[in-house]
Design a protein around this motif. Structure first.
Motif, PDB file in Angstrom:
ATOM      1  N   UNK A  18       0.709  -1.158  -0.157  1.00  7.25           N
ATOM      2  CA  UNK A  18      -0.089  -0.064   0.184  1.00  7.25           C
ATOM      3  C   UNK A  18       0.902   1.311   0.077  1.00  7.25           C
ATOM      4  N   UNK A  19       2.169   1.050   0.269  1.00  8.88           N
ATOM      5  CA  UNK A  19       3.086   2.268   0.432  1.00  8.88           C
ATOM      6  C   UNK A  19       3.554   2.513  -0.901  1.00  8.88           C
ATOM      7  N   UNK A  20       3.962   3.792  -1.600  1.00 10.59           N
ATOM      8  CA  UNK A  20       4.548   3.963  -2.765  1.00 10.59           C
ATOM      9  C   UNK A  20       6.060   3.490  -2.537  1.00 10.59           C
ATOM     10  N   UNK A  21       6.505   2.870  -3.764  1.00 14.56           N
ATOM     11  CA  UNK A  21       8.035   2.397  -3.883  1.00 14.56           C
ATOM     12  C   UNK A  21       8.984   3.501  -3.344  1.00 14.56           C
ATOM     13  N   UNK A  22      10.049   3.341  -2.836  1.00 11.00           N
ATOM     14  CA  UNK A  22      10.976   4.297  -2.272  1.00 11.00           C
ATOM     15  C   UNK A  22      12.370   3.660  -2.268  1.00 11.00           C
ATOM     16  N   UNK A  23      13.317   4.079  -1.917  1.00 11.52           N
ATOM     17  CA  UNK A  23      14.665   3.557  -1.592  1.00 11.52           C
ATOM     18  C   UNK A  23      14.570   2.445  -0.605  1.00 11.52           C
ATOM     19  N   UNK A  24      15.591   1.454  -0.628  1.00 15.19           N
ATOM     20  CA  UNK A  24      15.465   0.519   0.375  1.00 15.19           C
ATOM     21  C   UNK A  24      15.821   1.301   2.080  1.00 15.19           C
ATOM     22  N   UNK A  25      14.890   0.694   2.693  1.00 12.32           N
ATOM     23  CA  UNK A  25      15.172   1.043   4.195  1.00 12.32           C
ATOM     24  C   UNK A  25      16.449   1.074   4.680  1.00 12.32           C
ATOM     25  N   UNK A  26      16.758   2.218   5.550  1.00 13.50           N
ATOM     26  CA  UNK A  26      17.823   2.262   6.263  1.00 13.50           C
ATOM     27  C   UNK A  26      18.188   1.629   7.278  1.00 13.50           C
ATOM     28  N   UNK A  27      19.282   0.931   7.816  1.00 11.93           N
ATOM     29  CA  UNK A  27      19.343  -0.148   8.875  1.00 11.93           C
ATOM     30  C   UNK A  27      19.457   1.066  10.090  1.00 11.93           C
ATOM     31  N   UNK A  28      18.633   0.653  11.156  1.00 13.24           N
ATOM     32  CA  UNK A  28      18.708   1.269  12.434  1.00 13.24           C
ATOM     33  C   UNK A  28      20.004   1.214  13.175  1.00 13.24           C
ATOM     34  N   UNK A  29      20.300   2.305  13.853  1.00 11.50           N
ATOM     35  CA  UNK A  29      21.627   2.250  14.503  1.00 11.50           C
ATOM     36  C   UNK A  29      21.214   1.679  15.961  1.00 11.50           C
ATOM     37  N   UNK A  30      22.236   1.024  16.748  1.00 10.49           N
ATOM     38  CA  UNK A  30      21.754   0.544  17.916  1.00 10.49           C
ATOM     39  C   UNK A  30      21.378   1.733  18.829  1.00 10.49           C
ATOM     40  N   UNK A  31      20.391   1.339  19.721  1.00 11.99           N
ATOM     41  CA  UNK A  31      19.705   2.400  20.485  1.00 11.99           C
ATOM     42  C   UNK A  31      20.720   3.147  21.400  1.00 11.99           C
ATOM     43  N   UNK A  32      20.916   4.272  21.581  1.00  9.08           N
ATOM     44  CA  UNK A  32      21.656   5.031  22.466  1.00  9.08           C
ATOM     45  C   UNK A  32      21.103   4.789  23.726  1.00  9.08           C
ATOM     46  N   UNK A  33      19.976   4.917  24.099  1.00  9.63           N
ATOM     47  CA  UNK A  33      19.318   4.640  25.390  1.00  9.63           C
ATOM     48  C   UNK A  33      19.767   2.995  26.052  1.00  9.63           C
ATOM     49  N   UNK A  34      19.704   2.250  25.152  1.00  3.85           N
ATOM     50  CA  UNK A  34      20.043   0.904  25.474  1.00  3.85           C
ATOM     51  C   UNK A  34      21.586   0.946  26.074  1.00  3.85           C
ATOM     52  N   UNK A  35      22.474   1.452  25.176  1.00  2.00           N
ATOM     53  CA  UNK A  35      23.956   1.549  25.597  1.00  2.00           C
ATOM     54  C   UNK A  35      24.202   2.361  26.941  1.00  2.00           C
ATOM     55  N   UNK A  36      23.236   3.669  27.203  1.00  3.03           N
ATOM     56  CA  UNK A  36      23.277   4.293  28.282  1.00  3.03           C
ATOM     57  C   UNK A  36      22.777   3.224  29.583  1.00  3.03           C
ATOM     58  N   UNK A  37      21.825   2.584  29.285  1.00  2.00           N
ATOM     59  CA  UNK A  37      21.160   1.755  30.406  1.00  2.00           C
ATOM     60  C   UNK A  37      22.246   0.844  30.812  1.00  2.00           C
ATOM     61  N   UNK A  38      22.986   0.274  29.875  1.00  2.00           N
ATOM     62  CA  UNK A  38      24.065  -0.676  30.155  1.00  2.00           C
ATOM     63  C   UNK A  38      25.208  -0.015  30.954  1.00  2.00           C
ATOM     64  N   UNK A  39      25.517   1.043  30.473  1.00  3.69           N
ATOM     65  CA  UNK A  39      26.741   2.018  31.189  1.00  3.69           C
ATOM     66  C   UNK A  39      26.281   2.238  32.683  1.00  3.69           C
TER      67      UNK A  39
END
Length: 247
Positions: A18-39
Protein backbone atom coordinates in the motif's frame (compact mmCIF):
# COMPACT_ATOMS: atom_id res chain seq x y z
CA UNK A 1 33.13 1.76 54.81
CA UNK A 2 30.91 -0.98 56.23
CA UNK A 3 27.50 -1.08 56.14
CA UNK A 4 28.52 0.49 55.76
CA UNK A 5 19.07 7.38 43.77
CA UNK A 6 12.90 10.29 26.96
CA UNK A 7 10.10 9.30 25.00
CA UNK A 8 10.35 6.23 22.80
CA UNK A 9 11.05 6.47 19.09
CA UNK A 10 7.86 6.05 17.00
CA UNK A 11 7.62 2.53 15.56
CA UNK A 12 8.10 2.60 11.80
CA UNK A 13 5.14 1.26 9.85
CA UNK A 14 5.90 -2.08 8.11
CA UNK A 15 6.77 -1.96 4.42
CA UNK A 16 3.84 -3.11 2.30
CA UNK A 17 2.22 -2.86 -1.11
CA UNK A 18 0.00 0.00 0.00
CA UNK A 19 3.01 2.29 0.34
CA UNK A 20 4.56 3.96 -2.69
CA UNK A 21 7.89 2.52 -3.80
CA UNK A 22 10.99 4.19 -2.47
CA UNK A 23 14.64 3.58 -1.64
CA UNK A 24 15.59 0.56 0.47
CA UNK A 25 15.03 1.12 4.18
CA UNK A 26 18.02 2.25 6.22
CA UNK A 27 19.39 0.02 8.96
CA UNK A 28 18.69 1.47 12.37
CA UNK A 29 21.61 2.27 14.62
CA UNK A 30 21.85 0.62 18.00
CA UNK A 31 19.66 2.42 20.54
CA UNK A 32 21.63 5.03 22.44
CA UNK A 33 19.32 4.56 25.42
CA UNK A 34 20.13 0.85 25.49
CA UNK A 35 23.85 1.65 25.60
CA UNK A 36 23.26 4.24 28.33
CA UNK A 37 21.21 1.73 30.35
CA UNK A 38 24.07 -0.77 30.25
CA UNK A 39 26.68 1.80 31.28
CA UNK A 40 24.53 3.13 34.13
CA UNK A 41 23.66 -0.37 35.28
CA UNK A 42 27.30 -1.44 35.40
CA UNK A 43 28.16 1.62 37.52
CA UNK A 44 25.38 0.84 40.01
CA UNK A 45 28.02 0.20 42.66
CA UNK A 46 28.03 3.98 43.08
CA UNK A 47 24.30 3.94 44.03
CA UNK A 48 23.37 7.18 42.24
CA UNK A 49 23.11 5.64 38.72
CA UNK A 50 20.69 2.91 39.84
CA UNK A 51 17.40 4.76 39.38
CA UNK A 52 18.41 6.37 36.03
CA UNK A 53 19.61 2.95 34.81
CA UNK A 54 16.22 1.39 35.53
CA UNK A 55 14.26 4.24 33.93
CA UNK A 56 16.45 4.39 30.82
CA UNK A 57 16.47 0.59 30.57
CA UNK A 58 12.68 0.34 30.57
CA UNK A 59 12.40 3.05 27.90
CA UNK A 60 15.08 1.33 25.82
CA UNK A 61 13.11 -1.92 25.93
CA UNK A 62 10.17 -0.19 24.25
CA UNK A 63 12.26 1.00 21.30
CA UNK A 64 14.34 -2.14 20.71
CA UNK A 65 13.62 -5.70 19.62
CA UNK A 66 12.43 -7.45 16.44
CA UNK A 67 11.41 -4.89 13.84
CA UNK A 68 12.74 -2.05 15.98
CA UNK A 69 16.15 -0.65 16.76
CA UNK A 70 18.98 -3.03 17.77
CA UNK A 71 20.14 -3.04 21.37
CA UNK A 72 17.54 -5.01 23.30
CA UNK A 73 20.23 -7.23 24.79
CA UNK A 74 22.11 -4.17 26.03
CA UNK A 75 18.96 -2.79 27.66
CA UNK A 76 18.27 -6.11 29.37
CA UNK A 77 21.88 -6.32 30.50
CA UNK A 78 21.69 -2.82 31.97
CA UNK A 79 18.49 -3.63 33.85
CA UNK A 80 19.97 -6.88 35.15
CA UNK A 81 23.11 -5.10 36.37
CA UNK A 82 21.07 -2.36 38.04
CA UNK A 83 18.91 -4.99 39.72
CA UNK A 84 22.00 -6.82 40.98
CA UNK A 85 23.47 -3.67 42.51
CA UNK A 86 20.11 -2.60 43.95
CA UNK A 87 19.75 -5.93 45.75
CA UNK A 88 23.29 -5.61 47.06
CA UNK A 89 22.77 -2.09 48.38
CA UNK A 90 19.47 -2.97 50.05
CA UNK A 91 20.95 -6.10 51.62
CA UNK A 92 24.00 -4.24 52.90
CA UNK A 93 22.47 -1.00 54.10
CA UNK A 94 19.11 -2.47 54.98
CA UNK A 95 20.76 -4.58 57.66
CA UNK A 96 23.03 -1.78 58.80
CA UNK A 97 20.31 0.81 59.14
CA UNK A 98 18.02 -1.64 60.88
CA UNK A 99 20.69 -2.34 63.48
CA UNK A 100 21.65 1.29 64.03
CA UNK A 101 18.29 3.02 63.81
CA UNK A 102 17.75 5.60 66.52
CA UNK A 103 14.71 7.84 66.95
CA UNK A 104 15.23 11.39 68.06
CA UNK A 105 12.48 12.58 70.34
CA UNK A 106 11.22 15.90 69.05
CA UNK A 107 9.21 18.59 70.81
CA UNK A 108 6.63 17.59 73.36
CA UNK A 109 4.40 20.40 72.13
CA UNK A 110 3.66 22.10 68.82
CA UNK A 111 6.64 24.43 69.35
CA UNK A 112 10.27 23.37 69.65
CA UNK A 113 11.79 23.70 73.09
CA UNK A 114 15.35 25.00 73.36
CA UNK A 115 17.73 22.12 74.17
CA UNK A 116 20.36 22.34 76.89
CA UNK A 117 23.53 24.30 75.99
CA UNK A 118 25.85 22.23 73.84
CA UNK A 119 23.06 19.88 72.77
CA UNK A 120 20.77 19.60 69.75
CA UNK A 121 17.44 17.91 69.15
CA UNK A 122 15.26 17.08 66.15
CA UNK A 123 14.41 20.77 65.71
CA UNK A 124 17.87 22.31 66.07
CA UNK A 125 20.35 19.78 64.65
CA UNK A 126 22.03 20.88 61.40
CA UNK A 127 23.80 18.91 58.66
CA UNK A 128 27.55 19.10 59.12
CA UNK A 129 27.37 19.05 62.92
CA UNK A 130 29.23 16.34 64.83
CA UNK A 131 27.96 14.87 68.06
CA UNK A 132 28.04 12.03 70.54
CA UNK A 133 25.16 9.67 70.01
CA UNK A 134 23.81 7.72 73.02
CA UNK A 135 24.89 4.09 72.98
CA UNK A 136 21.39 2.86 73.70
CA UNK A 137 19.17 2.11 70.73
CA UNK A 138 15.74 3.67 70.76
CA UNK A 139 14.43 7.13 71.51
CA UNK A 140 16.35 9.97 73.10
CA UNK A 141 15.63 13.65 73.58
CA UNK A 142 18.84 15.25 72.35
CA UNK A 143 22.47 14.67 71.38
CA UNK A 144 25.63 16.28 72.73
CA UNK A 145 27.38 18.39 70.11
CA UNK A 146 31.15 18.25 69.74
CA UNK A 147 33.86 19.61 67.47
CA UNK A 148 34.38 17.53 64.34
CA UNK A 149 38.11 17.78 65.04
CA UNK A 150 37.74 15.80 68.27
CA UNK A 151 36.99 12.09 68.50
CA UNK A 152 33.26 11.63 68.06
CA UNK A 153 30.74 8.97 67.09
CA UNK A 154 28.44 10.69 64.61
CA UNK A 155 28.20 13.38 61.96
CA UNK A 156 25.02 14.58 60.25
CA UNK A 157 25.76 14.41 56.51
CA UNK A 158 22.43 15.78 55.27
CA UNK A 159 18.70 15.71 55.84
CA UNK A 160 15.41 15.23 54.04
CA UNK A 161 11.77 15.89 54.80
CA UNK A 162 9.79 12.66 55.13
CA UNK A 163 6.57 12.42 53.13
CA UNK A 164 3.80 14.23 54.97
CA UNK A 165 0.69 12.51 56.22
CA UNK A 166 -0.30 10.28 59.14
CA UNK A 167 2.40 8.46 61.09
CA UNK A 168 3.82 5.98 58.51
CA UNK A 169 5.27 3.50 60.98
CA UNK A 170 8.92 2.80 61.71
CA UNK A 171 9.38 0.34 58.83
CA UNK A 172 7.99 2.65 56.15
CA UNK A 173 10.06 5.53 57.50
CA UNK A 174 13.13 3.28 57.46
CA UNK A 175 12.47 2.31 53.83
CA UNK A 176 12.32 5.97 52.82
CA UNK A 177 15.49 6.69 54.80
CA UNK A 178 17.43 3.91 53.05
CA UNK A 179 16.75 5.47 49.63
CA UNK A 180 17.28 9.09 50.65
CA UNK A 181 20.36 8.54 52.82
CA UNK A 182 22.06 6.48 50.11
CA UNK A 183 21.55 9.41 47.75
CA UNK A 184 22.85 11.93 50.27
CA UNK A 185 25.86 9.79 51.18
CA UNK A 186 26.86 9.46 47.52
CA UNK A 187 26.55 13.24 47.16
CA UNK A 188 28.18 14.48 50.37
CA UNK A 189 30.58 11.92 51.88
CA UNK A 190 34.25 11.70 50.98
CA UNK A 191 34.29 7.91 51.03
CA UNK A 192 37.85 7.36 49.71
CA UNK A 193 39.29 9.56 52.47
CA UNK A 194 37.19 7.86 55.13
CA UNK A 195 38.16 4.39 53.93
CA UNK A 196 41.82 5.37 53.65
CA UNK A 197 41.74 6.38 57.32
CA UNK A 198 40.62 2.84 58.20
CA UNK A 199 37.66 4.10 60.23
CA UNK A 200 34.87 1.67 61.04
CA UNK A 201 31.68 3.60 60.36
CA UNK A 202 28.18 2.96 59.09
CA UNK A 203 25.43 4.87 57.35
CA UNK A 204 22.56 5.48 59.74
CA UNK A 205 19.85 8.05 60.40
CA UNK A 206 17.97 9.93 63.08
CA UNK A 207 14.21 10.10 62.59
CA UNK A 208 11.29 11.52 64.58
CA UNK A 209 9.34 9.11 66.75
CA UNK A 210 5.57 8.86 66.61
CA UNK A 211 4.93 11.56 69.22
CA UNK A 212 7.28 13.97 67.47
CA UNK A 213 5.65 13.16 64.14
CA UNK A 214 2.23 14.02 65.53
CA UNK A 215 3.66 17.39 66.59
CA UNK A 216 4.74 18.13 63.03
CA UNK A 217 8.38 17.02 62.98
CA UNK A 218 9.23 15.56 59.55
CA UNK A 219 13.00 16.08 59.22
CA UNK A 220 15.13 12.93 59.02
CA UNK A 221 18.90 13.33 59.43
CA UNK A 222 21.27 11.01 57.58
CA UNK A 223 24.41 10.30 59.57
CA UNK A 224 27.74 8.53 59.51
CA UNK A 225 28.02 6.61 62.79
CA UNK A 226 31.13 5.08 64.32
CA UNK A 227 30.19 2.88 67.31
CA UNK A 228 33.72 3.20 68.72
CA UNK A 229 33.87 6.98 68.18
CA UNK A 230 36.73 6.66 65.68
CA UNK A 231 35.79 9.77 63.71
CA UNK A 232 38.35 12.55 64.21
CA UNK A 233 37.47 14.83 61.29
CA UNK A 234 34.51 15.71 59.11
CA UNK A 235 33.55 13.02 56.58
CA UNK A 236 32.05 15.58 54.17
CA UNK A 237 33.38 16.44 50.75
CA UNK A 238 34.44 19.98 49.94
CA UNK A 239 31.34 21.94 48.97
CA UNK A 240 28.90 19.39 50.45
CA UNK A 241 25.23 20.38 50.25
CA UNK A 242 24.17 21.11 53.83
CA UNK A 243 20.76 22.55 53.07
CA UNK A 244 17.58 21.07 54.56
CA UNK A 245 16.37 19.25 52.61
CA UNK A 246 19.67 18.18 51.06
CA UNK A 247 19.81 18.14 47.29
Amino acid sequence: MNNPLGPGTPIAQPYGFVHPPGPPPHHHKTSGLAIAALVLGLTGCLALPLLPAMIVGVIALTQTGPGKRPGRGLAIGGLAAAGFWAVGWVALLGNTMDDLRHDTAGPQSAGCATPSPGHADACTLKPGECFEQPKVKGTFDSVELTSCGNAHSTEAIGAFAAADGPWPGAEQLRAEAVVQCLRIMAKNVDRPRLEAAGVYADLSYLAPGRESWEHGVRTVFCTIYSPDAQLTASVLTSGADLAIPTG
